[in-house]
Write an enzyme that holds these catalytic residues in place. Structure first.
Site, PDB file in Angstrom:
ATOM      1  N   ARG A 189       0.819  -1.214   0.000  1.00 19.69           N
ATOM      2  CA  ARG A 189       0.000   0.000   0.000  1.00 19.69           C
ATOM      3  C   ARG A 189       0.853   1.263   0.000  1.00 19.69           C
ATOM      4  O   ARG A 189       0.564   2.219  -0.705  1.00 19.69           O
ATOM      5  CB  ARG A 189      -0.927  -0.016   1.213  1.00 19.69           C
ATOM      6  CG  ARG A 189      -1.994  -1.112   1.151  1.00 19.69           C
ATOM      7  CD  ARG A 189      -2.785  -1.125   2.459  1.00 19.69           C
ATOM      8  NE  ARG A 189      -3.882  -2.081   2.435  1.00 19.69           N
ATOM      9  CZ  ARG A 189      -3.776  -3.360   2.752  1.00 19.69           C
ATOM     10  NH1 ARG A 189      -2.580  -3.848   3.099  1.00 19.69           N
ATOM     11  NH2 ARG A 189      -4.817  -4.169   2.717  1.00 19.69           N
ATOM     12  N   ALA A 266      10.837   2.099   6.299  1.00 21.25           N
ATOM     13  CA  ALA A 266      10.248   0.785   6.531  1.00 21.25           C
ATOM     14  C   ALA A 266      10.618   0.265   7.919  1.00 21.25           C
ATOM     15  O   ALA A 266       9.923   0.536   8.894  1.00 21.25           O
ATOM     16  CB  ALA A 266      10.695  -0.184   5.434  1.00 21.25           C
ATOM     17  N   ASP A 293      14.273   6.884   8.827  1.00 23.63           N
ATOM     18  CA  ASP A 293      13.255   7.147   9.844  1.00 23.63           C
ATOM     19  C   ASP A 293      13.096   5.965  10.799  1.00 23.63           C
ATOM     20  O   ASP A 293      12.397   6.075  11.803  1.00 23.63           O
ATOM     21  CB  ASP A 293      11.916   7.455   9.163  1.00 23.63           C
ATOM     22  CG  ASP A 293      10.847   7.911  10.145  1.00 23.63           C
ATOM     23  OD1 ASP A 293      11.110   8.886  10.881  1.00 23.63           O
ATOM     24  OD2 ASP A 293       9.759   7.300  10.192  1.00 23.63           O
ATOM     25  N   GLU A 298      15.646   1.736  18.789  1.00 31.91           N
ATOM     26  CA  GLU A 298      14.851   2.957  18.839  1.00 31.91           C
ATOM     27  C   GLU A 298      14.434   3.288  20.267  1.00 31.91           C
ATOM     28  O   GLU A 298      14.729   2.553  21.204  1.00 31.91           O
ATOM     29  CB  GLU A 298      13.617   2.818  17.948  1.00 31.91           C
ATOM     30  CG  GLU A 298      13.971   2.620  16.479  1.00 31.91           C
ATOM     31  CD  GLU A 298      12.771   2.644  15.550  1.00 31.91           C
ATOM     32  OE1 GLU A 298      12.983   2.708  14.334  1.00 31.91           O
ATOM     33  OE2 GLU A 298      11.618   2.586  16.054  1.00 31.91           O
ATOM     34  N   HIS A 317      11.280   7.874  13.682  1.00 32.02           N
ATOM     35  CA  HIS A 317      10.157   6.992  13.341  1.00 32.02           C
ATOM     36  C   HIS A 317       8.822   7.753  13.378  1.00 32.02           C
ATOM     37  O   HIS A 317       7.869   7.355  14.041  1.00 32.02           O
ATOM     38  CB  HIS A 317      10.100   5.801  14.296  1.00 32.02           C
ATOM     39  CG  HIS A 317       9.460   4.596  13.673  1.00 32.02           C
ATOM     40  ND1 HIS A 317       9.796   3.308  14.024  1.00 32.02           N
ATOM     41  CD2 HIS A 317       8.501   4.474  12.714  1.00 32.02           C
ATOM     42  CE1 HIS A 317       9.081   2.446  13.328  1.00 32.02           C
ATOM     43  NE2 HIS A 317       8.274   3.136  12.521  1.00 32.02           N
ATOM     44  N   ALA A 319       7.299   8.942  10.316  1.00 31.96           N
ATOM     45  CA  ALA A 319       6.743   9.047   8.961  1.00 31.96           C
ATOM     46  C   ALA A 319       5.226   8.886   8.934  1.00 31.96           C
ATOM     47  O   ALA A 319       4.537   9.558   8.170  1.00 31.96           O
ATOM     48  CB  ALA A 319       7.402   8.022   8.040  1.00 31.96           C
TER      49      ALA A 319
END
Length: 353
Positions: A189, A266, A293, A298, A317, A319
């Protein structure tokens, strides 16, 4: 009838929290809200006290997560996560202990990725894992274009210079999007949303799909190597799986065109971050810049060899964090969890190992 209990590991931000709680309450769920990521504890407790239970713990601390989930031997029927809290084998075993009054049955992710869940362990313990695929497709596609525009127009460097009183002209004229060939790895998508936008902006676009659809909106590359050698910009849009982990390493980076740009919205594990950092430090390497991103490590444990590199644009992160995307994910996730808890699985996306 027994009311199902759900533990919200991380609250939806701002005004969206109220919409999320109302949706869950409308499904008849008993809610325990973790306040750790809530900005104004007093306001939220005043607004929702009596209708929602509260707790406050670090969900990324597995021992704390397990302790809260099984506290008092009660347990929870469902867990909802937004930020990708790791739900590993030890947690899933504890949360489904037969001694609990309410064993875990559903894990819901308000987002597309489910690599934070040990899917084989979830299957062994009879836990359904649902998510919201496509909820952030437009947001991430737009963000990838923003990354690219920021890099090719050197926006971070121009901003930094002017913030410190420096006025400089570019050493060379910038390229326009229509001069660049874009290779999209992953035509789900998000990849398709990016392809449509990039094509409309005049870019030459090609894609690589694991499933190679019978009809694709853009030409398909024969292989990853073929896409890397014929693209000025490569954008990654595929899940992190055993097959995709480390798929972009030193050998793949060396195949890229001189002056190429790599975009990753991703998952961090898809790219070898050390190899990427080494390539960016090497003035003779074909890779010129990257925008990342997502990372291997993280949140509070964030660390990356890319930190400090001037040709690496790093973001935390974010996006998919638009109002529309986050509302869609939160509300659909609530609906999915409720449907699975009440034995109505038809049409609900469930991820298997």
């Amino acid at each position: 009838m027994e009311r199902a209990r759900i533990l919200l590991l991380d609250a939806a931000p701002g005004e969206l929290l109220g919409r999320e709680l109302e949706r869950l309450l409308g499904h008849g769920l008993d809610i325990t809200l973790n306040l750790r990521r809530v900005d104004d504890h007093a306001r939220v407790c005043a607004a929702w006290g009596g209708r929602v239970d509260f707790t406050d713990f670090d969900a990324f601390d597995e021992s704390a997560l397990i302790g809260e989930t099984v506290r008092g031997g009660l347990g929870h029927h469902a867990i909802k996560s937004r930020a990708g809290v790791p739900l590993r084998a030890a947690f899933l075993a504890a949360a489904t202990d037969p001694a609990l009054a309410k064993r875990l049955r559903v894990v819901g992710r308000a987002g597309a990725g489910t690599d934070h869940v040990d899917l084989p362990a979830a299957a062994r313990h009879g836990v359904a894992v649902t998510h919201t695929p496509g909820s952030n497709a437009n947001a991430v596609a737009e963000f990838a274009l923003a990354q690219l525009l920021a890099l090719i127009r050197d926006l971070p460097a121009h901003n930094e210079a002017l913030q410190h009183g420096g006025w400089r002209a570019p050493a060379a004229p910038a390229v326009e999007l229509s001069e660049l060939a874009l290779g999209i790895v992953g035509l789900g998508r998000i990849g398709l949303a990016l392809a449509g936008r990039a094509t409309a902006l005049g870019m030459e676009v090609q894609g690589l799909s694991r499933r190679r659809p019978a009809e694709a909106p853009v030409p398909l590359a024969r292989s990853l190597a073929a896409l890397l050698t014929t693209s000025d910009v490569v954008s990654l849009h595929l899940p992190l799986t055993p097959e995709t982990r480390g798929m972009i390493g030193r050998a793949e980076l060396a195949l890229m065109r001189p002056g190429a740009i790599l975009l990753n919205t991703a998952r961090g594990g898809i790219v070898d971050e050390q190899a990427l950092a080494d390539a960016l430090r090497d003035p003779g390497h074909p890779l010129a810049a990257t925008a990342v991103d997502t990372f291997d490590h993280e949140h509070a444990a964030f660390a990356s060899p890319l930190s400090g590199l001037p040709n690496a644009l790093l973001t935390p992160h974010v996006a998919g964090m638009t109002r529309t995307a986050m509302a869609t994910a939160a509300l659909h996730c609530a609906d999915h969890i409720a449907a699975l808890l009440t034995g109505r699985p038809d049409g609900i996306p469930v991820v298997t190992a």
